[in-house]
Scaffold this active site. Structure first.
Site, PDB file in Angstrom:
ATOM      1  N   HIS A 166      13.634  -1.015  -9.663  1.00 12.78           N
ATOM      2  CA  HIS A 166      14.419   0.186  -9.037  1.00 12.78           C
ATOM      3  C   HIS A 166      15.065  -0.216  -7.683  1.00 12.78           C
ATOM      4  CE1 HIS A 166      10.652   1.700 -10.905  1.00 12.78           C
ATOM      5  NE2 HIS A 166      11.374   1.975 -11.735  1.00 12.78           N
ATOM      6  N   CYS A 174      -5.289  -7.419   8.433  1.00 13.02           N
ATOM      7  CA  CYS A 174      -6.036  -7.824   9.636  1.00 13.02           C
ATOM      8  C   CYS A 174      -6.943  -8.929   9.382  1.00 13.02           C
ATOM      9  CB  CYS A 174      -6.819  -6.723  10.192  1.00 13.02           C
ATOM     10  SG  CYS A 174      -7.726  -5.666   8.837  1.00 13.02           S
ATOM     11  N   HIS A 228     -11.944  -2.795   9.537  1.00  9.19           N
ATOM     12  CA  HIS A 228     -10.897  -3.512  10.160  1.00  9.19           C
ATOM     13  C   HIS A 228     -11.456  -4.606  10.892  1.00  9.19           C
ATOM     14  CE1 HIS A 228      -7.193  -4.193  12.581  1.00  9.19           C
ATOM     15  NE2 HIS A 228      -7.883  -4.128  13.605  1.00  9.19           N
TER      16      HIS A 228
END
Length: 543
Positions: free
Chosen positions: A5, A168, A472
């Site tokens: 798209h 990360c 994280h």
């Protein structure tokens, strides 16, 4: 993924006047005025908050879905959907119709033009900010390249890595590797390689043998990334080219979901090793390495999958695996090369203490190493096939380190499977920053020279959170005697005490350069200048 798209949903021209003022990563949502996670629609260039705030970017897409009452309406709806938007912080692209992040661009490269425009706006604002702060520092006659900002010491010489969407895990590993000077210097001193065909077909090139794809080079993209770090001329570098190369070469890391940093590091080193082993047009890749970067003759002993490379030369060690049959006493010995050691945290340290209980002894890295090398009786699921008894028998197993690597990578097994999920072991493990002595874990410690088995810490990867698929990753790295904390785009100066308190996941130790008692200072055309460590003296040896 490739989005079908994108060609009909991206504006044809980038009009700077249609963008808001200020730094793109701090733009405000058109609806709720939030400046957290701004996303810009690439059809109308309106800014809304992203998926993790109030989701007005998605609502903008949904509001532009016109019911298909006629053929003409359907044709118009097919042309424009406002479905493609870009994250203004990390410049990743998302399509709401595909419901996924996408990597392709239009034929005219409009997506890249938008990305470059946002990057230039971000960079110009930050550079102006930095120049003002540097000017203030000069006025204050501040001697170092560090300044205070909101209580943190920001490192002007260091360069962060932009988070491209849960990347990360990759950033923490790349920053750790950049602080391993032997490894980083090797790649930075490689010649730049243009991956083209035709006239350059006969030149030396890298290629990816494992995937059979010569259009992308992991070595080259890593070289460019490492060269961009520690330049001091930008606050953050976007490793998008390396990330897309990883997508092509390592399919299991495609997408933007959180990954395991240790697993990524193993895949990265393995594919770098394979690529450096490969050859193109009959020219071995080792021949294309810098002439002054040489691998030691003993490196081949710890080689993995054939020819030695800088990966196995630096990270490669050898384990001796001893298995003893408890029935007939037959002993089996096997040598296994390794790039890192995965250490269990002993079970006695995993139990969580209640507030009323007195704290027990602290788990140390030596405890984990001893647990790894201690004699262990194999359980019923791991019965040893004894060649003398000609059947599987109960047996014991013990590891010895036969050869230590130059860089000792220690992975603490913080994640383990239970009946339903993967839990994290949150136990703090005490580790030394200096003088980690590995002599006690060697197969033949008496043959090693005094002080030859000492290692100093150079980098630490830390996982924050409770699960391997969430949380994280950040990293600590030691550069020119100073510790830094790498948190994606942000790099701050840290202290040794802060590093010691970290709940380490991966530790990188560098061997002290005094194994032979000699240290090469420089190599001339006819003379090698050498310094002896004890006693202190200089020697010039003819070549």
């Amino acid at each position: 993924m490739e989005c079908p798209h994108i060609h009909s949903n991206v504006c044809l021209t980038v009009d700077p006047s249609r963008f808001p003022n200020g730094i793109p990563s701090s733009w405000c949502c058109n609806v709720c005025r939030s400046n957290k996670s701004p996303w810009v629609c690439l059809t109308c260039l309106l800014v809304h908050c992203g998926r993790y705030v109030s989701g007005h970017a998605k609502k903008h897409f949904e509001e532009n879905q016109v019911p298909c009452n006629s053929q003409r309406t359907c044709e118009k709806q097919e042309k424009v959907h406002h479905s493609v938007c870009m994250d203004c912080s990390n410049y990743s692209l998302y399509c709401y119709r595909c419901d996924d992040f996408v990597v392709n661009d239009t034929k005219l490269g409009q997506v890249q033009k938008v990305r470059e425009h946002l990057q230039s706006l971000e960079k110009s604002s930050l550079m102006g900010d930095r120049q003002r702060k540097r000017k203030n520092l000069e006025n204050l006659a501040f001697p170092s390249k560090v300044f205070k900002d909101d209580g943190l010491s920001l490192a002007l010489c260091a360069t962060g890595l932009r988070n491209l969407g849960n990347t990360c895990f990759m950033n923490a590993i790349l920053q750790s590797l950049s602080n391993i000077q032997q490894f980083s210097r090797y790649f930075k001193e490689l010649p730049a390689v243009a991956l083209r065909s035709g006239k350059t077909a006969g030149r030396r090139m890298y290629h990816t043998r494992s995937q059979g794809d010569t259009s992308v080079s992991l070595v080259e993209e890593l070289r460019k990334t490492l060269c961009s770090l520690w330049q001091g001329n930008q606050t953050a570098f976007s490793p998008d080219s390396l990330f897309y190369a990883i997508w092509k070469i390592m399919p299991s890391f495609r997408g933007y979901q959180q990954q395991d940093a240790h697993e990524f590091m193993r895949y990265l080193l393995d594919h770098l090793h394979r690529e450096l082993q490969g050859n193109h047009n009959g020219v071995p890749s080792s021949a294309s390495s810098p002439d002054h970067v040489r691998l030691p003759p003993t490196a081949g002993k710890c080689c993995i999958n054939g020819i030695t490379t800088v990966v196995t030369s630096i990270f490669g060690g050898i384990l001796q695996n001893e298995v003893n049959c408890l029935i007939c006493g037959t002993e089996s010995r096997k040598f296994d090369p390794f790039l890192d050691l995965s250490l269990d945290i002993p079970s006695q340290f995993r139990q969580k203490k209640s507030k009323d209980q007195e704290p027990g002894p602290t788990c140390t890295l030596s405890d984990c190493l001893r647990s790894f090398t201690d004699l262990e009786e194999l359980d019923d699921a791991e019965l040893y096939m004894c060649h003398k008894c000609i059947k599987r028998q109960k047996s014991t197993k013990k590891f010895w380190i036969q050869k230590l690597p130059k860089v000792l990578c220690l992975h603490l097994k913080r994640f383990h499977w239970t009946a339903f999920l993967r839990n994290k072991v949150d136990t703090y493990v005490e580790f030394p920053l200096h003088s980690l002595d590995m002599r006690a874990f060697l197969l033949e410690p008496e043959k090693s020279l005094p002080g030859s088995c000492l290692y100093d810490l150079v980098a630490v990867v830390v996982h924050h959170g409770s699960g391997v698929g969430s949380g994280h990753y950040t990293a600590y790295g030691c550069h020119e005697g100073r510790w830094y904390h790498f948190n994606d785009s942000t790099v701050t100066v840290s202290s040794e005490d802060t590093v010691r308190k970290a709940k380490a996941y991966i530790l990188f130790y560098v061997e002290r350069p005094n194994r032979s008692g000699l240290m090469v200072l420089s190599v001339g055309y006819n003379v090698v200048t050498v310094i002896t460590l004890t006693p202190l003296s200089f020697i010039s040896l003819p070549l």
